[in-house]
Design an enzyme around this catalytic site. Structure first.
Site, mmCIF file in Angstrom:
data_model
loop_
_atom_site.group_PDB
_atom_site.id
_atom_site.type_symbol
_atom_site.label_atom_id
_atom_site.label_comp_id
_atom_site.label_asym_id
_atom_site.label_seq_id
_atom_site.Cartn_x
_atom_site.Cartn_y
_atom_site.Cartn_z
ATOM 1 N N GLU A 182 -25.974 15.345 -2.052
ATOM 2 C CA GLU A 182 -27.357 15.447 -1.557
ATOM 3 C C GLU A 182 -28.315 14.564 -2.359
ATOM 4 O O GLU A 182 -29.392 14.218 -1.888
ATOM 5 C CB GLU A 182 -27.847 16.900 -1.545
ATOM 6 C CG GLU A 182 -28.005 17.523 -2.907
ATOM 7 C CD GLU A 182 -28.483 18.987 -2.846
ATOM 8 O OE1 GLU A 182 -29.373 19.277 -2.041
ATOM 9 O OE2 GLU A 182 -27.943 19.808 -3.610
ATOM 10 N N CYS B 228 -1.597 1.791 -2.967
ATOM 11 C CA CYS B 228 -2.547 2.887 -2.727
ATOM 12 C C CYS B 228 -1.931 4.282 -2.771
ATOM 13 O O CYS B 228 -2.425 5.168 -3.469
ATOM 14 C CB CYS B 228 -3.197 2.752 -1.351
ATOM 15 S SG CYS B 228 -3.298 1.102 -0.674
ATOM 16 N N GLU C 63 -7.491 2.218 -13.144
ATOM 17 C CA GLU C 63 -6.832 3.352 -12.479
ATOM 18 C C GLU C 63 -5.606 3.805 -13.275
ATOM 19 O O GLU C 63 -5.409 4.999 -13.521
ATOM 20 C CB GLU C 63 -6.408 2.958 -11.055
ATOM 21 C CG GLU C 63 -7.595 2.845 -10.108
ATOM 22 C CD GLU C 63 -7.218 2.412 -8.698
ATOM 23 O OE1 GLU C 63 -8.040 2.589 -7.786
ATOM 24 O OE2 GLU C 63 -6.104 1.889 -8.478
ATOM 25 N N CYS D 126 0.830 -1.207 0.000
ATOM 26 C CA CYS D 126 0.000 0.000 0.000
ATOM 27 C C CYS D 126 0.866 1.259 0.000
ATOM 28 O O CYS D 126 0.673 2.166 -0.806
ATOM 29 C CB CYS D 126 -0.920 -0.018 1.214
ATOM 30 S SG CYS D 126 -1.954 1.433 1.318
ATOM 31 N N HIS E 10 -26.751 21.484 0.477
ATOM 32 C CA HIS E 10 -27.008 22.067 -0.833
ATOM 33 C C HIS E 10 -26.073 23.230 -1.111
ATOM 34 O O HIS E 10 -25.807 24.009 -0.198
ATOM 35 C CB HIS E 10 -28.470 22.560 -0.874
ATOM 36 C CG HIS E 10 -28.886 23.050 -2.206
ATOM 37 N ND1 HIS E 10 -29.123 22.195 -3.266
ATOM 38 C CD2 HIS E 10 -29.084 24.312 -2.662
ATOM 39 C CE1 HIS E 10 -29.461 22.928 -4.313
ATOM 40 N NE2 HIS E 10 -29.449 24.202 -3.980
ATOM 41 N N LYS F 47 0.059 5.370 -6.066
ATOM 42 C CA LYS F 47 -0.972 5.377 -7.107
ATOM 43 C C LYS F 47 -1.845 6.626 -7.000
ATOM 44 O O LYS F 47 -2.067 7.342 -7.964
ATOM 45 C CB LYS F 47 -1.799 4.082 -6.959
ATOM 46 C CG LYS F 47 -2.936 3.875 -7.883
ATOM 47 C CD LYS F 47 -4.306 4.268 -7.413
ATOM 48 C CE LYS F 47 -4.799 3.955 -6.050
ATOM 49 N NZ LYS F 47 -5.602 2.763 -5.898
ATOM 50 N N TYR G 61 -9.693 -3.062 -11.057
ATOM 51 C CA TYR G 61 -9.555 -1.678 -10.613
ATOM 52 C C TYR G 61 -8.166 -1.114 -10.884
ATOM 53 O O TYR G 61 -8.014 0.046 -11.243
ATOM 54 C CB TYR G 61 -9.981 -1.528 -9.149
ATOM 55 C CG TYR G 61 -8.949 -1.888 -8.112
ATOM 56 C CD1 TYR G 61 -8.109 -0.914 -7.571
ATOM 57 C CD2 TYR G 61 -8.808 -3.185 -7.642
ATOM 58 C CE1 TYR G 61 -7.160 -1.230 -6.613
ATOM 59 C CE2 TYR G 61 -7.867 -3.508 -6.683
ATOM 60 C CZ TYR G 61 -7.047 -2.536 -6.169
ATOM 61 O OH TYR G 61 -6.112 -2.851 -5.225
HETATM 62 P P1 FAD Z 1 1.351 -6.058 1.946
HETATM 63 O O1 FAD Z 1 1.064 -4.647 2.218
HETATM 64 O O2 FAD Z 1 1.616 -6.471 0.538
HETATM 65 O O3 FAD Z 1 2.603 -6.452 2.847
HETATM 66 C C1 FAD Z 1 3.228 -7.698 2.771
HETATM 67 C C2 FAD Z 1 4.689 -7.511 3.094
HETATM 68 O O4 FAD Z 1 5.282 -8.779 3.326
HETATM 69 C C3 FAD Z 1 5.492 -6.870 1.972
HETATM 70 O O5 FAD Z 1 6.172 -5.743 2.459
HETATM 71 C C4 FAD Z 1 6.445 -7.962 1.518
HETATM 72 O O6 FAD Z 1 7.700 -7.459 1.099
HETATM 73 C C5 FAD Z 1 6.598 -8.786 2.786
HETATM 74 N N1 FAD Z 1 6.966 -10.185 2.594
HETATM 75 C C6 FAD Z 1 6.419 -11.076 1.718
HETATM 76 N N2 FAD Z 1 6.955 -12.298 1.910
HETATM 77 C C7 FAD Z 1 7.843 -12.171 2.927
HETATM 78 C C8 FAD Z 1 8.709 -13.093 3.594
HETATM 79 N N3 FAD Z 1 8.722 -14.388 3.277
HETATM 80 N N4 FAD Z 1 9.490 -12.633 4.593
HETATM 81 C C9 FAD Z 1 9.484 -11.308 4.942
HETATM 82 N N5 FAD Z 1 8.678 -10.409 4.362
HETATM 83 C C10 FAD Z 1 7.859 -10.843 3.355
HETATM 84 N N6 FAD Z 1 -5.971 -1.012 -1.243
HETATM 85 C C11 FAD Z 1 -6.809 -0.055 -0.817
HETATM 86 O O7 FAD Z 1 -7.443 -0.218 0.231
HETATM 87 N N7 FAD Z 1 -6.978 1.105 -1.526
HETATM 88 C C12 FAD Z 1 -6.297 1.358 -2.679
HETATM 89 O O8 FAD Z 1 -6.456 2.401 -3.296
HETATM 90 C C13 FAD Z 1 -5.388 0.365 -3.142
HETATM 91 N N8 FAD Z 1 -4.661 0.578 -4.258
HETATM 92 C C14 FAD Z 1 -3.775 -0.366 -4.669
HETATM 93 C C15 FAD Z 1 -3.048 -0.138 -5.828
HETATM 94 C C16 FAD Z 1 -2.150 -1.066 -6.283
HETATM 95 C C17 FAD Z 1 -1.357 -0.778 -7.536
HETATM 96 C C18 FAD Z 1 -1.962 -2.282 -5.563
HETATM 97 C C19 FAD Z 1 -0.996 -3.313 -6.038
HETATM 98 C C20 FAD Z 1 -2.683 -2.531 -4.406
HETATM 99 C C21 FAD Z 1 -3.598 -1.581 -3.952
HETATM 100 N N9 FAD Z 1 -4.374 -1.793 -2.797
HETATM 101 C C22 FAD Z 1 -5.249 -0.831 -2.386
HETATM 102 C C23 FAD Z 1 -4.286 -3.066 -2.039
HETATM 103 C C24 FAD Z 1 -3.433 -2.921 -0.787
HETATM 104 O O9 FAD Z 1 -2.160 -2.450 -1.141
HETATM 105 C C25 FAD Z 1 -3.322 -4.268 -0.100
HETATM 106 O O10 FAD Z 1 -4.618 -4.759 0.157
HETATM 107 C C26 FAD Z 1 -2.565 -4.189 1.224
HETATM 108 O O11 FAD Z 1 -1.278 -3.677 1.048
HETATM 109 C C27 FAD Z 1 -2.509 -5.571 1.866
HETATM 110 O O12 FAD Z 1 -1.747 -5.531 3.028
HETATM 111 P P2 FAD Z 1 -0.961 -6.826 3.507
HETATM 112 O O13 FAD Z 1 -0.401 -6.472 4.851
HETATM 113 O O14 FAD Z 1 -1.795 -8.024 3.384
HETATM 114 O O15 FAD Z 1 0.219 -7.035 2.446
#
Ligand code: FAD
Length: 446
Positions: free
Chosen positions: A440, A47, A180, A42, A435, A50, A176
């Site tokens: 609204e 997010c 976007e 994110c 308004h 973007k 999405y």
């Molecule tokens: P992540 O945020 O992906 O975090 C996972 C982390 O784990 C990463 O940092 C990764 O490096 C780390 N990792 C993975 N494997 C390992 C390992 N084995 N050991 C150590 N570290 C590891 N959501 C919204 O709500 N609004 C938006 O506008 C939106 N826009 C988006 C736009 C794009 C282009 C993308 C790709 C996603 C968007 N999202 C949006 C979705 C949002 O980013 C995710 O839902 C959110 O980041 C999920 O959080 P998470 O903690 O599950 O995973």
């Protein structure tokens, strides 16, 4: 048995950071491993960057609209390099904020890729660490199809960091992220073709929303090619890329952005070896308390099959921390999760589409309005705003709200509160509007 930590979290993204901090605030001894940048998808490549690019892409529209209000500007110039540098500075700042949040909350950080060795042990950067609980919060990654020439494609990760702005881009996909990025590049002056396999963009969204956004995007000059399967990519001698649908190569693009789906980061983590069940897409199976079939292993966020949204990952992380170390055990609740598409114009939605509401409730009442916003009476822009409410006939509860138009996301957040509280159509109607606003209309639809 004495463990090194009460909780070891794998992944310091939206979900992992919230879970770690909350668990630490309950007094648990917590460690988190991250193999890339703390902040996760994110903050680093989702997010936030973007949305900054979306803002950048809107300025040409604003300037065009200003003419109707008496302003005249000379054509401006745009520097992609300056935008990307500014975006990167902000992301670096946020990464620093997240690092210091973890540090201040007393969470131990491990840099490196972690794997699960057994139900209470993880391995990271040469350490074997034991923990009473392990949480998998590894997120998801872009998925690319195995077709010839796919190495020439980029994903959303690279699109946010291109060295230069493409003159022509093909966006393949219809979800999405695809729409976007189509809006971002189009707004910044890139010629955009959107290629999608289905009949219409944004599968899963309300049909009226899908049609309204597609027609607005087409009007802005984006060519949407529906029902076209891309079978391969071909690089020409001049460095441009063509797409190969059935019947020969088409287009000369400077970049081809694939946004055809994301896959959970569950492979090579040791999960299957310790017996954690994954679904057929590789998502970690969890119960309503975010626990897998192995009682000491939990999972939150995009690595599960839950809605792939940051606020869902952070909420589920907070609930898991409370369940494990606090005094309440609360299951997750994914009803009436609002979400937005930061396309141009914006889309926002809460609850059920008209079709899904019919499936669930049988008879529904539908209220719809499509209008030209006051702003565009003087700007002259031929842009319409769509609003739609879906009401379950029996209970008269509003079960779906949808909008396509300026500030849709900002407007629907408030509507989501009302719907979560169980508001009926009559209660919407009793509410006095503000308004003159577009919002609204949500309380005046009859
Ligand atoms: P992540 O945020 O992906 O975090 C996972 C982390 O784990 C990463 O940092 C990764 O490096 C780390 N990792 C993975 N494997 C390992 C390992 N084995 N050991 C150590 N570290 C590891 N959501 C919204 O709500 N609004 C938006 O506008 C939106 N826009 C988006 C736009 C794009 C282009 C993308 C790709 C996603 C968007 N999202 C949006 C979705 C949002 O980013 C995710 O839902 C959110 O980041 C999920 O959080 P998470 O903690 O599950 O995973």
């Amino acid at each position: 048995m004495e463990f090194d930590y009460d909780l070891f979290v794998i992944g310091a993204g939206s979900g992992g950071v919230r879970l770690s901090r909350m668990a630490a605030s309950y007094g648990a001894r917590v460690a988190v491993a991250e193999d890339s940048l703390v902040g996760g998808t994110c903050v680093i490549r989702g997010c936030v960057p973007k949305k900054l690019l979306v803002y950048a892409s809107h300025f040409p529209h604003e300037v065009e609209d200003a003419a109707g209000y008496g302003w005249s500007y000379r054509p401006g110039t745009f520097s992609w390099a300056a935008l990307i540098a500014a975006k990167n500075r902000e992301i670096a700042r946020l990464n620093g904020v997240y690092l210091s949040l973890l540090e201040k909350s007393g969470v131990q950080r491990y840099d490196g890729r972690a794997t699960v060795a057994d139900a209470h042990t993880v391995e990271v950067a040469g350490h074997r660490i034991s923990a009473r609980h392990i949480a998998v919060a590894t997120g998801a990654r872009p998925m690319l199809p195995a077709i010839p020439g796919i190495q020439h494609a980029i994903t959303s990760d690279e699109a946010l960091d291109l060295a230069s702005q493409p003159k022509r881009i093909a966006v393949v996909g219809a979800g999405y992220i695809a729409v976007e990025f189509a809006g971002i590049f189009n707004g910044l002056g890139t010629q955009v073709d959107l290629w999608c396999r289905g009949r219409q963009i944004l599968r899963g969204f309300d049909e009226d929303v899908r049609d309204a956004l597609a027609s607005a995007m087409t009007q802005q000059g984006i060519e949407i090619r529906t029902e076209t399967s891309v079978l391969g990519l071909e690089k020409y001698r001049d460095g441009t890329i063509g797409l190969v649908p059935e019947g020969g190569t088409q287009g000369h693009y400077d970049a081809v952005l694939y946004a055809t789906g994301r896959a959970p980061n569950s492979a090579r983590l040791g999960l299957e070896e310790v017996g954690v069940t994954l679904d057929r897409n590789g998502a970690v199976d969890v119960d309503e308390y975010s626990t897998t079939n192995i009682p000491s292993i939990h999972a939150i966020g995009d690595v599960t099959a839950r809605p792939q949204l940051t606020p869902v990952a952070t909420r589920d992380g907070a609930l898991l921390a409370a369940s494990l170390f606090g005094d309440v055990r609360r299951s997750v609740d994914h009803e009436y999760v609002p979400s937005a598409v930061f396309s141009t114009p914006e889309v926002a939605t809460v609850g059920l589409t008209e079709d899904k509401a019919r499936e669930r409730y049988g008879v529904v009442d539908v209220f719809k309005t499509s209008f030209k916003a006051l702003r565009h009476t003087l700007s002259g822009r031929d842009e319409r705003t769509l609003m739609k409410l879906v009401v379950a006939r029996g209970s008269q509860r509003v079960v779906g709200a949808h909008m396509v138009g300026r500030d849709a996301a900002e407007i629907l957040q408030g509507i989501a509160i009302a719907m979560k509280a169980g508001a009926t159509k009559a209660q919407f109607d009793e509410t006095i509007g503000i308004h003159p606003t577009a919002a609204e209309e949500f309380v005046t639809m009859r």
